[in-house]
Design a protein around this motif. Structure first.
Motif, short mmCIF file in Angstrom:
data_model
loop_
_atom_site.label_atom_id
_atom_site.label_comp_id
_atom_site.label_asym_id
_atom_site.label_seq_id
_atom_site.Cartn_x
_atom_site.Cartn_y
_atom_site.Cartn_z
N ALA A 1 -2.55 6.73 10.79
CA ALA A 1 -3.90 7.29 10.67
C ALA A 1 -4.71 6.54 9.63
O ALA A 1 -5.90 6.27 9.82
CB ALA A 1 -3.82 8.77 10.32
N GLY A 2 -4.08 6.18 8.52
CA GLY A 2 -4.78 5.42 7.49
C GLY A 2 -5.21 4.07 7.98
O GLY A 2 -6.34 3.62 7.71
N PRO B 1 -6.28 5.81 3.84
CA PRO B 1 -7.44 4.93 4.11
C PRO B 1 -8.04 4.34 2.85
O PRO B 1 -8.37 3.14 2.81
CB PRO B 1 -8.43 5.87 4.82
N GLU B 2 -8.17 5.17 1.80
CA GLU B 2 -8.73 4.67 0.55
C GLU B 2 -7.80 3.64 -0.08
O GLU B 2 -8.26 2.62 -0.62
CB GLU B 2 -8.97 5.83 -0.42
N VAL C 1 0.89 -1.16 0.00
CA VAL C 1 0.00 0.00 0.00
C VAL C 1 0.92 1.21 0.00
O VAL C 1 1.61 1.47 0.99
CB VAL C 1 -0.92 0.01 1.23
N THR C 2 0.97 1.91 -1.11
CA THR C 2 1.99 2.94 -1.28
C THR C 2 1.47 4.12 -2.08
O THR C 2 0.61 3.96 -2.95
CB THR C 2 3.22 2.34 -2.00
N ALA D 1 -6.66 -2.14 -1.46
CA ALA D 1 -5.85 -3.36 -1.33
C ALA D 1 -6.62 -4.47 -0.64
O ALA D 1 -6.52 -5.64 -1.04
CB ALA D 1 -4.57 -3.05 -0.56
N LEU D 2 -7.40 -4.15 0.37
CA LEU D 2 -8.22 -5.16 1.04
C LEU D 2 -9.22 -5.77 0.07
O LEU D 2 -9.41 -6.99 0.04
CB LEU D 2 -8.94 -4.55 2.24
N ALA D 3 -9.86 -4.91 -0.74
CA ALA D 3 -10.84 -5.41 -1.70
C ALA D 3 -10.18 -6.29 -2.75
O ALA D 3 -10.69 -7.36 -3.10
CB ALA D 3 -11.55 -4.23 -2.37
#
Length: 222
Positions: A176-177, A148-149, A112-113, A154-156
Motif C-alpha cells: 500500500a505504501g 508512504p511518507e 525503508v523501515t 527516502a526518495l528525496a
C-alpha cells in the motif's frame, strides 16, 4: 535496472528469531518503568505507531518525548545484544546475493523501515548486509509514521524520482505504501503474508523468496 532499490528489513532481508520482541520489551520497560504485558501489532507498522498503541494498552501516556527516549533505548539495547542477535537471528536465504549483484551493477540501495535507525543499522550489520546500502539515504521510524511518507523521505534523500525506484517488502502495508508513493513494488512472501495476499494487495510482482537470484533480479528490473 532501476536507479534506486528500496528495501524493507524485517522478514524481507532478515529475521530476529524471536529476539526482536524481547529487545522491544526491554526498551519499553526501561523508559516507562512498566513490564510489557502485550504489544500492539508490529506487522507493517512503524516503531512510533507501535509504541503509541502499546503505551495505550498499558495506560501509559504517550508523547513525542516518550518516543525519543524509547528510540534511544531501543537502539542501545540492539547494540548491547548484537552478538545474541547474530546467534539467534539470520539473514533470509538469498538476500546477500541479491544485494551484492545489485551493488556490482552500480544500483543505489537503501532501506525503508519502521525500525529506528540505530536498531536498523545493527540488524543489517550483524548479518553483513550493510555494506551494500547507502544508509544515510534511507528512511526510518523516526522519520514518519506511515510507509508512504517513509518512501517519500527516502526518495528525496536519494534524489530519485518515484518512477525510477523499486521497493521490496513483505506486508500489505509495504504494498500500500509503494502504491501511494508511486514506486514499483516487488513483494516477497517471506513474512506472515502469502503470495496470494500480496498479489491481492496490488504488488506488481510477488516472489516466494530471494533464493533464486536471477529471478529476483529479473523481477526488480522488469
Amino acid at each position: 535496472m532501476p536507479e534506486l532499490v528500496l528495501w524493507d528489513i524485517d522478514h524481507t532481508l532478515m529475521a530476529t528469531g524471536g529476539l526482536g520482541r524481547e529487545l522491544w520489551a526491554e526498551a519499553f520497560r526501561e523508559v516507562t518503568g512498566v513490564e510489557m504485558r502485550e504489544q500492539a501489532s508490529v506487522t507493517g507498522s512503524t516503531e512510533r505507531v507501535i509504541l503509541r498503541e502499546t503505551a495505550r494498552l498499558h495506560d501509559v501516556p504517550y508523547s513525542d518525548e516518550l518516543f525519543d527516549s524509547f528510540a534511544s533505548a531501543l537502539g542501545a539495547v540492539h547494540v548491547r545484544r548484537a552478538a545474541e542477535l547474530r546467534e539467534r537471528g539470520h539473514a533470509l536465504p538469498g538476500a546477500a546475493a541479491v544485494l551484492a549483484r545489485l551493488a556490482e551493477q552500480g544500483v543505489q540501495q537503501t532501506v525503508v523501515t519502521g525500525n529506528v535507525r540505530e536498531a536498523a543499522e545493527v540488524k543489517l550489520a550483524v548479518f553483513g548486509l550493510d555494506d551494500y546500502m547507502q544508509l544515510g539515504n534511507g528512511a526510518y521510524g523516526q522519520d514518519a509514521e506511515e510507509r508512504p511518507e517513509l518512501l517519500r523521505v527516502a526518495l528525496a534523500r536519494s534524489s530519485t524520482q518515484a518512477k525510477a525506484a523499486v521497493f521490496l517488502g513483505d506486508t500489505p502495508a509495504d504494498v500500500a505504501g509503494g502504491l501511494d508513493a508511486g514506486v514499483r513494488i516487488v513483494a516477497v512472501a517471506t513474512g506472515r503474508t502469502t503470495v496470494d495476499q500480496l498479489r491481492g494487495a496490488g504488488a506488481d510482482v510477488v516472489l516466494d523468496g530471494l533464493t533464486d537470484t536471477e529471478r529476483a533480479l529479473a523481477a526488480i528490473k522488469s
